[in-house]
Design a protein around this motif. Structure first.
Motif, PDB file in Angstrom:
ATOM      1  N   UNK A 222      17.024 -12.082  22.902  1.00 30.95           N
ATOM      2  CA  UNK A 222      16.496 -12.853  21.788  1.00 30.95           C
ATOM      3  C   UNK A 222      17.635 -13.483  20.998  1.00 30.95           C
ATOM      4  N   UNK A 223      17.365 -14.662  20.466  1.00 32.12           N
ATOM      5  CA  UNK A 223      18.349 -15.363  19.650  1.00 32.12           C
ATOM      6  C   UNK A 223      17.783 -15.561  18.260  1.00 32.12           C
ATOM      7  N   UNK A 224      18.548 -15.148  17.268  1.00 31.42           N
ATOM      8  CA  UNK A 224      18.142 -15.344  15.884  1.00 31.42           C
ATOM      9  C   UNK A 224      19.251 -16.013  15.096  1.00 31.42           C
ATOM     10  N   UNK A 225      18.864 -16.818  14.136  1.00 34.93           N
ATOM     11  CA  UNK A 225      19.826 -17.450  13.234  1.00 34.93           C
ATOM     12  C   UNK A 225      19.857 -16.637  11.948  1.00 34.93           C
ATOM     13  N   UNK A 226      21.057 -16.300  11.495  1.00 33.95           N
ATOM     14  CA  UNK A 226      21.199 -15.496  10.280  1.00 33.95           C
ATOM     15  C   UNK A 226      20.673 -16.274   9.074  1.00 33.95           C
ATOM     16  N   UNK A 227      19.907 -15.592   8.230  1.00 34.38           N
ATOM     17  CA  UNK A 227      19.178 -16.253   7.140  1.00 34.38           C
ATOM     18  C   UNK A 227      20.082 -17.034   6.191  1.00 34.38           C
ATOM     19  N   UNK A 228      21.302 -16.549   5.938  1.00 31.72           N
ATOM     20  CA  UNK A 228      22.167 -17.222   4.956  1.00 31.72           C
ATOM     21  C   UNK A 228      23.247 -18.080   5.600  1.00 31.72           C
ATOM     22  N   UNK A 229      23.046 -18.498   6.853  1.00 32.41           N
ATOM     23  CA  UNK A 229      24.053 -19.306   7.525  1.00 32.41           C
ATOM     24  C   UNK A 229      24.398 -20.566   6.734  1.00 32.41           C
ATOM     25  N   UNK A 232      23.754 -24.388   9.542  1.00 34.01           N
ATOM     26  CA  UNK A 232      22.456 -24.532  10.198  1.00 34.01           C
ATOM     27  C   UNK A 232      22.436 -25.721  11.160  1.00 34.01           C
ATOM     28  N   UNK A 233      22.970 -26.856  10.753  1.00 31.11           N
ATOM     29  CA  UNK A 233      22.977 -28.030  11.628  1.00 31.11           C
ATOM     30  C   UNK A 233      23.730 -27.741  12.925  1.00 31.11           C
ATOM     31  N   UNK A 234      24.869 -27.050  12.797  1.00 33.82           N
ATOM     32  CA  UNK A 234      25.646 -26.710  13.989  1.00 33.82           C
ATOM     33  C   UNK A 234      24.875 -25.711  14.861  1.00 33.82           C
ATOM     34  N   UNK A 235      24.169 -24.785  14.232  1.00 28.42           N
ATOM     35  CA  UNK A 235      23.343 -23.839  14.976  1.00 28.42           C
ATOM     36  C   UNK A 235      22.301 -24.579  15.815  1.00 28.42           C
ATOM     37  N   UNK A 236      21.680 -25.591  15.222  1.00 27.82           N
ATOM     38  CA  UNK A 236      20.648 -26.349  15.930  1.00 27.82           C
ATOM     39  C   UNK A 236      21.256 -27.177  17.052  1.00 27.82           C
ATOM     40  N   UNK A 239      21.867 -24.746  19.777  1.00 29.13           N
ATOM     41  CA  UNK A 239      20.589 -24.409  20.409  1.00 29.13           C
ATOM     42  C   UNK A 239      20.147 -25.502  21.376  1.00 29.13           C
ATOM     43  N   UNK A 240      20.316 -26.752  20.974  1.00 28.29           N
ATOM     44  CA  UNK A 240      19.979 -27.872  21.846  1.00 28.29           C
ATOM     45  C   UNK A 240      20.814 -27.828  23.117  1.00 28.29           C
ATOM     46  N   UNK A 241      22.087 -27.577  22.957  1.00 28.98           N
ATOM     47  CA  UNK A 241      22.990 -27.441  24.117  1.00 28.98           C
ATOM     48  C   UNK A 241      22.545 -26.281  25.012  1.00 28.98           C
ATOM     49  N   UNK A 242      22.177 -25.172  24.402  1.00 30.65           N
ATOM     50  CA  UNK A 242      21.795 -23.989  25.152  1.00 30.65           C
ATOM     51  C   UNK A 242      20.505 -24.218  25.945  1.00 30.65           C
TER      52      UNK A 242
END
Length: 247
Positions: A222-229, A232-236, A239-242
């Motif tokens: 499972x992949x989760x994004x930390x709530x206080x990151x 966020x834009x880089x995380x997304x 995720x798109x790359x992944x």
């Protein structure tokens, strides 16, 4: 009359000039070793600081792995390959990894200290805004979710057409403690533990993604994004790359 201190200085200078090179080196070391060592240490610290400053890399994302281990091939896919695809210089940028974390509700006696240390590291990194994404098994996911440390992904993914198509079906719902009386219960003020909970889509089952499936994990990841990151834009983007098919 020549002062005594001046005569002594003159005698020492004449004696120094008569010494051999080895004797001079020994004399200097014996009488001036403290300032010499101080100067050497100061110079070393300055050099290390300068080298560290110019070699310091810019952290693009902080990735954590709880209860899952990754091989070198997947690690390169998740880090260097992503940086190269997004046009980053590997000499100046990096993906910071937290590997070997272990999260469990009831760890065995031999793993209790390990689990405690991992929990402290996770909480400390999150508090310092130095954790953005976590890959984890179900046990770790349940722990992160109940603690309210994961971002609700529904509004995030729903605003991204590409991600909602590729990852929307893999969104996973889990329970989150919204409020409880744990402090009062631990202090003995309340006789029973009570909690108000809710359910949120705060992780993605990425087990079937080509880049992950190829690694051969024994169970769901499972992949989760930390709530206080703060990224966020880089995380997304990551995720798109992944979610893209592995070429």
């Amino acid at each position: 009359m020549v002062p005594k201190s001046q005569r002594e200085n003159t005698i020492r200078k004449e004696a120094f000039h008569k010494m051999t090179l080895t004797q001079k080196m020994n004399y200097i070391f014996a009488y001036y070793k403290l300032p010499i060592f101080t100067a050497i240490i100061a110079a070393a610290v300055l050099i290390i600081s300068v080298v560290g400053y110019f070699n310091k890399k810019n952290p693009i994302l902080y990735l954590a792995f709880a209860n899952v281990s990754i091989g070198d091939s997947l690690k390169e896919t998740l880090t260097d390959d992503y940086l190269l695809e997004t046009g980053r210089d590997l000499a100046k940028n990096e993906m910071v990894l937290y590997e070997g974390l272990y999260l469990a509700e009831n760890p065995s006696a031999e793993n209790h200290q390990f689990a405690y240390a991992s929990k402290i590291k996770v909480l400390g990194s999150i508090a310092a805004n130095k954790m953005d994404v976590m890959l984890m098994n179900r046990e770790a996911y349940d722990q992160m979710s109940m603690s309210g440390l994961l971002l609700d992904l529904t509004p995030v993914i729903s605003n991204n057409d590409e991600l909602i198509q590729t990852l929307g079906p893999s969104l996973t719902e889990n329970e989150v403690i919204l409020e409880d009386n744990s402090i009062a219960y631990d202090l003995g003020k309340d006789e029973s533990y009570e909690a108000k909970t809710g359910f949120f889509y705060n992780a993605i089952d990425i087990s079937s993604l080509p880049k992950i499936k190829e690694a051969g994990f024994p169970s769901e990841v499972y992949l989760g994004i930390i709530a206080n990151t703060k990224h966020l834009d880089e995380c997304l983007h990551w995720l798109t790359y992944l979610s893209k098919t592995k070429e």
